[in-house]
Scaffold this active site. Structure first.
Site, short mmCIF file in Angstrom:
data_model
loop_
_atom_site.label_atom_id
_atom_site.label_comp_id
_atom_site.label_asym_id
_atom_site.label_seq_id
_atom_site.Cartn_x
_atom_site.Cartn_y
_atom_site.Cartn_z
N HIS A 69 16.69 -86.29 102.30
CA HIS A 69 15.88 -87.61 102.83
C HIS A 69 16.12 -88.70 101.88
O HIS A 69 16.02 -88.66 100.62
CB HIS A 69 14.31 -87.28 102.58
N HIS A 75 17.16 -92.94 101.70
CA HIS A 75 17.19 -94.56 102.37
C HIS A 75 18.38 -95.30 101.67
O HIS A 75 18.49 -95.35 100.49
CB HIS A 75 15.79 -95.12 102.05
N LYS A 122 13.34 -88.60 113.25
CA LYS A 122 12.43 -89.28 112.53
C LYS A 122 11.26 -89.62 113.22
O LYS A 122 11.49 -90.67 113.89
CB LYS A 122 13.11 -90.06 111.29
N HIS A 136 7.02 -88.11 108.86
CA HIS A 136 6.29 -89.02 107.78
C HIS A 136 4.87 -88.46 108.21
O HIS A 136 4.21 -89.09 108.95
CB HIS A 136 6.52 -90.19 107.88
N HIS A 196 8.74 -85.37 102.19
CA HIS A 196 7.96 -85.87 100.99
C HIS A 196 6.68 -85.30 100.82
O HIS A 196 5.66 -86.18 100.68
CB HIS A 196 8.12 -87.09 100.54
N ASP A 253 14.00 -89.14 98.70
CA ASP A 253 13.31 -90.29 99.37
C ASP A 253 13.48 -91.56 98.48
O ASP A 253 12.71 -92.19 98.21
CB ASP A 253 11.71 -90.04 99.45
#
Ligand code: NCD
Ligand code: ZN
Length: 344
Positions: free
Chosen positions: A14, A16, A100, A137, A175, A247
């Protein structure tokens, strides 16, 4: 005598990476240690179609410095207009490894997320058929629900009904931050959960006691100490359902240290040093490789990496406290204790 630890090269399930100057600055921080990462699609505009994912993958590869190897594992951002046929083709060609789900409004750049689960039923059915994981999420966005309860309420009111309505759907609870998340992830074979580096280290006091610490603010927000301990236990247990998803979510200092600060901790730079310290503190160094390098590929049905990394233990490690991105800086997560393990 130097202590050393050799692991299969890790992956980040995971991550970004953003775009443009930020992408160029943060990508080497991950590629230095990690072979692959599940790339989050919450750009502006988001990565919604297979064509968007191809273009984003090409921008990532163009940003990779010469001599570095890295494989981005692409995802699509699920919307109420996502075309099941596009998802099927993207999965069957190997372009995407997951889809996602952001509940609309749950976090950074999630306003285009899903409001009505019935509208994505067709996509979820294709995913169940293909075994393509849905990365979730897991927070409700209902204003009445306290932000510290949003994960637990999501599990009961959204995730469990969603899984019952779509048998066979494989889900990664992204997460997780609570003992409730740990317990639910353990409840079925088609479930797994990623755990971040920072949620193994901080609880909500780190954000709020002695002055507000914006660099510890992320979503889902860190919870009470008892929840951090449950996450530590899950991560270091050797249970294959739990694996690393950092994350790592860069925002410039100007946007973090702000009256309405952005959510996200940037841990790409020192994650492996922090995890080695954490697993050693819990007498579980022998389980670190499972968490960082073996359990993730097993759930995603991908081979483990062919090469290894070696960590050595010595005097406290130093690493930059900030990454320069040209138009500002990104602060590297400070675990608040010295780190002794470094990747050779
Ligand atoms: C992420 C981001 O900045 O994109 N922020 C965060 O706090 N983790 C979004 C997310 O994963 O929720
Ligand atoms: Zn994220």
């Amino acid at each position: 005598m130097t202590q050393t630890l050799t692991l299969r090269r890790p992956d980040d399930w995971h991550l970004h990476l953003r775009d443009g100057a930020m992408l160029r600055a943060v990508l080497p921080e991950t590629a230095r240690h990690f072979a692959r990462a599940i790339i989050m699609p919450n750009l502006v505009p988001p990565v919604v179609t297979a064509a968007d994912a191809v273009a984003y993958r090409d921008r990532i590869m163009a940003a990779l410095p010469d001599g570095m190897a890295f494989e981005p594992l692409m995802t699509l951002y699920l919307t109420e207009h996502t075309d099941p046929a596009d998802v099927r083709a993207a999965a069957e060609s190997g372009l995407i490894r997951a889809v996602k789900l952001y509940p609309a409004g749950a976090t950074t750049n999630s306003h285009g997320g899903v409001r009505d689960m019935d509208k994505v039923r067709g996509v979820l059915e294709v995913m169940a058929e293909l075994g393509l994981p849905l990365c979730i999420h897991g927070e409700v966005t209902t204003p009445e629900v306290d932000i510290f309860d949003r994960e637990a309420v999501f599990i009961d009111t959204v995730l469990d009904p969603l899984r019952r309505a779509t048998p066979g759907l494989r889900v990664v609870m992204e997460h997780i931050t609570t003992a409730d998340g740990v317990a639910y992830a353990r409840s079925a074979d088609d479930l797994a959960a990623t755990i971040t580096t920072h949620h193994l280290v901080i609880n909500r006091n780190h954000i709020l006691v002695g002055g507000i610490k914006p660099h510890y603010y992320c979503l889902p927000v860190a919870k009470r100490e008892e929840h951090r301990l449950a996450l530590r236990k899950a991560a270091t247990s050797g249970d294959t359902r739990f694996f690393l998803g950092t994350d790592s979510a860069p925002h410039t200092d100007a946007l973090k240290e702000h009256a309405c600060g952005c959510a996200g901790c940037f841990t790409a730079t020192n994650t492996m040093s922090i995890l080695a310290e954490v697993f050693e503190q819990d007498n579980a160094l022998d389980r670190l490789e499972g968490f960082t390098s073996l359990h993730g590929p097993a759930f995603y049905r991908l081979p483990v990496n062919g090469d290894t990394i070696t960590l050595t233990k010595g005097a406290p490690v130093t690493y930059p406290s900030k990454i320069d991105i040209g138009e500002g800086h990104v602060t590297v997560f400070d675990p608040g204790f010295p780190l002794h393990w470094t990747v050779k």
